[in-house]
Design a protein around this motif. Structure first.
Motif, PDB file in Angstrom:
ATOM      1  N   TRP A   1       0.859  -1.190   0.000  1.00  0.00           N
ATOM      2  CA  TRP A   1       0.000   0.000   0.000  1.00  0.00           C
ATOM      3  C   TRP A   1       0.893   1.238   0.000  1.00  0.00           C
ATOM      4  O   TRP A   1       1.825   1.353   0.787  1.00  0.00           O
ATOM      5  CB  TRP A   1      -0.904  -0.013   1.234  1.00  0.00           C
ATOM      6  CG  TRP A   1      -1.660   1.246   1.463  1.00  0.00           C
ATOM      7  CD1 TRP A   1      -2.291   2.018   0.539  1.00  0.00           C
ATOM      8  CD2 TRP A   1      -1.871   1.895   2.722  1.00  0.00           C
ATOM      9  NE1 TRP A   1      -2.891   3.098   1.120  1.00  0.00           N
ATOM     10  CE2 TRP A   1      -2.658   3.048   2.482  1.00  0.00           C
ATOM     11  CE3 TRP A   1      -1.501   1.608   4.031  1.00  0.00           C
ATOM     12  CZ2 TRP A   1      -3.045   3.911   3.483  1.00  0.00           C
ATOM     13  CZ3 TRP A   1      -1.897   2.477   5.032  1.00  0.00           C
ATOM     14  CH2 TRP A   1      -2.664   3.604   4.767  1.00  0.00           C
TER      15      TRP A   1
ATOM     16  N   HIS B   1       0.630   5.366   0.336  1.00  0.00           N
ATOM     17  CA  HIS B   1      -0.195   6.522   0.704  1.00  0.00           C
ATOM     18  C   HIS B   1       0.628   7.764   0.401  1.00  0.00           C
ATOM     19  O   HIS B   1       1.660   8.011   1.028  1.00  0.00           O
ATOM     20  CB  HIS B   1      -0.557   6.455   2.186  1.00  0.00           C
ATOM     21  CG  HIS B   1      -1.480   7.549   2.622  1.00  0.00           C
ATOM     22  ND1 HIS B   1      -2.748   7.701   2.110  1.00  0.00           N
ATOM     23  CD2 HIS B   1      -1.327   8.557   3.524  1.00  0.00           C
ATOM     24  CE1 HIS B   1      -3.343   8.741   2.677  1.00  0.00           C
ATOM     25  NE2 HIS B   1      -2.498   9.283   3.536  1.00  0.00           N
TER      26      HIS B   1
ATOM     27  N   ASP C   1      -3.941   7.007  -2.910  1.00  0.00           N
ATOM     28  CA  ASP C   1      -3.616   5.726  -2.302  1.00  0.00           C
ATOM     29  C   ASP C   1      -3.537   4.690  -3.408  1.00  0.00           C
ATOM     30  O   ASP C   1      -4.426   4.623  -4.275  1.00  0.00           O
ATOM     31  CB  ASP C   1      -4.688   5.305  -1.288  1.00  0.00           C
ATOM     32  CG  ASP C   1      -4.706   6.206  -0.067  1.00  0.00           C
ATOM     33  OD1 ASP C   1      -3.820   6.032   0.785  1.00  0.00           O
ATOM     34  OD2 ASP C   1      -5.588   7.077   0.018  1.00  0.00           O
TER      35      ASP C   1
ATOM     36  N   TYR D   1      -3.105   0.603  -3.962  1.00  0.00           N
ATOM     37  CA  TYR D   1      -3.142  -0.720  -3.338  1.00  0.00           C
ATOM     38  C   TYR D   1      -2.678  -1.738  -4.374  1.00  0.00           C
ATOM     39  O   TYR D   1      -3.121  -1.703  -5.528  1.00  0.00           O
ATOM     40  CB  TYR D   1      -4.556  -1.054  -2.870  1.00  0.00           C
ATOM     41  CG  TYR D   1      -5.184   0.015  -2.004  1.00  0.00           C
ATOM     42  CD1 TYR D   1      -5.022   0.014  -0.626  1.00  0.00           C
ATOM     43  CD2 TYR D   1      -5.936   1.046  -2.582  1.00  0.00           C
ATOM     44  CE1 TYR D   1      -5.592   1.007   0.165  1.00  0.00           C
ATOM     45  CE2 TYR D   1      -6.512   2.039  -1.802  1.00  0.00           C
ATOM     46  CZ  TYR D   1      -6.335   2.016  -0.430  1.00  0.00           C
ATOM     47  OH  TYR D   1      -6.902   2.995   0.342  1.00  0.00           O
TER      48      TYR D   1
ATOM     49  N   ILE E   1      -8.243  -1.450   4.911  1.00  0.00           N
ATOM     50  CA  ILE E   1      -7.333  -2.593   4.907  1.00  0.00           C
ATOM     51  C   ILE E   1      -7.596  -3.455   6.137  1.00  0.00           C
ATOM     52  O   ILE E   1      -7.509  -2.985   7.264  1.00  0.00           O
ATOM     53  CB  ILE E   1      -5.862  -2.140   4.880  1.00  0.00           C
ATOM     54  CG1 ILE E   1      -5.601  -1.322   3.614  1.00  0.00           C
ATOM     55  CG2 ILE E   1      -4.927  -3.321   4.940  1.00  0.00           C
ATOM     56  CD1 ILE E   1      -4.187  -0.824   3.508  1.00  0.00           C
TER      57      ILE E   1
END
Length: 653
Positions: A72, A74, A141, A143, A256
């Motif tokens: 992930w 951010h 973000d 993922y 998450i």
């Protein structure tokens, strides 16, 4: 050795007075890069276990669990991520400018830009040509999920940006009945509004899925992530998209399903989080105490943390490792999980499993790569520590070695040749049968009526002769098949002594060690003969026998260990997780590239490698050796509870 605090919420321990041999801490910029490099090295390290029969943990990537991404990111400004990574001197020297402009030159990104531009033109949307570029320069973000090969193939991008408000409104009202490139996958309800999920076909085999609501946009790398085989919207994907597009930041922060994931509200300029599922590559049993890694960037510096339980790594293992390694990783090992893996693989080591002998080993292990003559990336050295209470017997290790290590298969070559001959004969017989079947069919009457009597008779005779010849050929092929079957049976009878010879083990005492290896080398042309050696303190294994013999000399003090050769870089009292010598890594990568890209069979790839890589590897080789330790491992929690611990990076002057 001096240490530095990586996060402000953890108190700084009292500094240790420096000594002439104390290595200087790495600059903050270098630390972030080394963190990233370390993750790559750990991933490569555990890959070596694929050469054994231990199965990886169940990993069905056919159904991606959207709630448990493997990586992930951010970011406060996604467009700046490549630039921020290049603030690290090592990456700046090793990578080229192509990395900085990757997203501007990426094929998928360019295809998406083209689709957006066409959509704007055909539907009179008046979208700017820089729409995507402006959107990317925003908080985001990313993922990422692994595919079946453990590569990060699937991703989802979530962005919030003011210009998206107009885009979302226009997409919701758009009519796409006749559009062949953009289709509607389905519609979902977000905060009371019904919005479309759009599938954008970039090519015949590549499509993205896009949805927007308010100031938020979400983009999926593959339509299979959100739809079932029938093309219907998946309910789990629908809930995932609803959460990503929701106004409620707290709901998005709980997206998450992983207790080790940091809060979405983090204010770092860049945060990269990696789960154990990714960097352990399915072998979490060999690093159970490290659940996740985290890298944060702010004001030109990168910091790193590890989410750990109480670490069980014994620092003494570094004194058992041969010097001059390219890189080494040390980790705790959960032997109960290893036993479970052996049971699931039905390994014939019943006595060892019943007695739980593996659990009597110390919960510490290490793996190292070297660049001496005969060493390569496929022949690492594995090191394990034994305890005074170890109940592991020679018979147990012999059974495990015999099951886990393959044998020389040269004796099977005659069998392969006969089997190839049988397959060839079967194909020829099938072809003859097809020809016979065709010849037996009556000729076309309309064609025969146009022929004279004598010509018709000649045609019939020719067909009859061909049919007779094919029948003779068929019988001959059947006889050859029978002969091949008999030859195969006879060849297998003769194999028994050769099989026994190939499976034979040589167990002997060498100084203070007991060694186990195959009597015949597995690959004689490559001098590959795996070897296991152990005494009361340590256990060594490697696909390279000479490397194990080199390690045995360390115990006899006839060869330096890596701790001594590091010149104080590896602290005998600290929990050192990683040691890297970039110069040797460069040598290893160069040799591996040459082996993987032969000049004769892959000339273009080899030419590209020889053109681009020497300068990159030369830059890598200029970096100083470094090691990474946990700052305060005693503060880690026990049991199933974990805590974030700063990672400290040290380098030689």
């Amino acid at each position: 050795m001096s240490t530095s605090t990586l996060t402000t919420d953890i108190p700084t321990p009292a500094p240790i007075p420096p000594s002439p041999n104390t290595p200087k801490p790495v600059s903050w910029k270098l630390k972030g890069t080394l963190t990233i490099v370390a993750v790559l090295l750990v991933a490569v390290a555990v890959f070596a276990w694929y050469r054994l029969r231990l199965p990886v943990q169940p990993d069905n990537q056919a159904e991606i669990s959207l709630g448990t991404p493997d990586v992930w990111i951010h970011s406060q400004n996604l467009a700046l991520l490549p630039h921020d990574l290049l603030q690290l001197p090592i990456l700046k020297s090793v990578l080229t400018e192509d990395f900085l402009y990757f997203y501007e030159q990426d094929v998928d990104w360019l295809s998406l830009q083209g689709a957006i531009r066409r959509l704007s033109f055909e539907h009179d949307l008046n979208w700017s040509d820089n729409l995507l570029k402006n959107i990317a320069a925003a908080p985001a973000d990313v993922y990422l999920w692994r595919d079946g090969t453990h590569a990060l193939r699937y991703w989802a991008l979530s962005i919030e940006r003011d210009p998206l408000l107009t885009v979302a409104q226009q997409l919701a009202q758009m009519k796409l009945v006749a559009d062949r490139q953009i289709t509607e996958v389905g519609r979902i309800n977000v905060d009371g509004d019904e919005i479309p999920l759009l599938k954008i076909a970039l090519s015949s085999q590549r499509s993205l899925v896009l949805a927007a609501h308010g100031k938020r946009l979400v983009l999926f790398s593959d339509s299979a992530m959100v739809s079932r085989d029938a093309g219907e919207l998946d309910t789990n994907a629908e809930a995932f998209v609803q959460t990503l597009l929701a106004k409620d930041a707290k709901a998005r922060g709980k997206l998450i399903n992983d207790s080790q994931a940091p809060e979405l509200t983090t204010t770092h300029a860049q945060t990269v989080w990696m789960s154990n599922r990714f960097f352990a590559q399915g072998y979490g049993a060999f690093m159970p105490d490290i659940q996740a890694l985290r890298f944060d960037y702010d004001h030109g510096t990168w910091t790193s943390q590890a989410n750990t339980r109480k670490i069980h790594v014994d620092p003494r293992i570094w004194a058992q490792i041969p010097a001059y390694a390219a890189w080494c990783a040390s980790t705790s090992i959960d032997w109960t999980q290893v036993e479970a893996a052996l049971k699931s693989a039905k390994a014939p080591v019943d006595h060892m499993l019943e007695s739980k002998a593996l659990e009597s080993l110390a919960p510490t292990g290490a793996v190292c790569w070297y660049t001496e003559a005969g060493d390569d990336v496929s022949k690492p050295l594995f090191i394990g520590l034994r305890t005074e209470k170890s109940t592991l017997k020679t018979e147990d290790l012999t059974a495990l070695f015999n099951w886990g290590v393959s044998t020389n298969r040269d004796y099977y070559q005659p069998i392969r040749e006969i089997q190839a001959k049988k397959r060839q004969l079967a194909a020829q017989l099938q072809a003859v049968n097809d020809e016979i079947k065709a010849l037996k069919k009556s000729p076309d009457r309309s064609e025969m009526q146009d022929l004279g009597k004598e010509e018709r008779a000649a045609r019939e005779q020719e067909r009859s002769d061909q049919l007779a010849a094919k029948k003779v050929e068929k019988e001959d092929l059947k006889k050859q098949q029978d002969d091949a079957r008999d030859a195969l049976i006879e060849a297998k009878k003769k194999l028994d002594p050769e099989i026994k010879a190939a499976e034979a083990l040589t167990t002997q005492q060498q100084g203070g060690f007991i060694t186990i290896k195959r009597t015949l080398e597995i690959l004689p042309t490559q001098s590959t003969n795996p070897m296991l050696a152990f005494n009361n303190q340590v256990l060594y294994f490697s696909p390279s026998g000479p490397l194990v013999e080199r390690a045995m000399k360390v115990a006899d003090q006839r060869y330096p260990n890596v701790q001594e050769a590091s010149k104080g870089l590896i602290d005998p009292k600290a929990i050192t997780l990683l040691y890297v010598n970039p110069a040797k890594v460069a040598t290893l990568m160069t040799e591996t590239g040459h082996d993987a890209l032969p000049q004769k069979s892959l000339p273009r790839l080899r030419a590209a490698f020889d053109y681009h890589m020497p300068s990159r590897m030369s830059a890598l080789a200029q970096q100083a050796p470094f090691a990474v330790t946990l700052k305060n491992p005693s503060a880690s929690a026990g049991g199933d509870t974990t805590a974030w611990q700063p990672m400290i990076w040290h380098s030689t002057p």
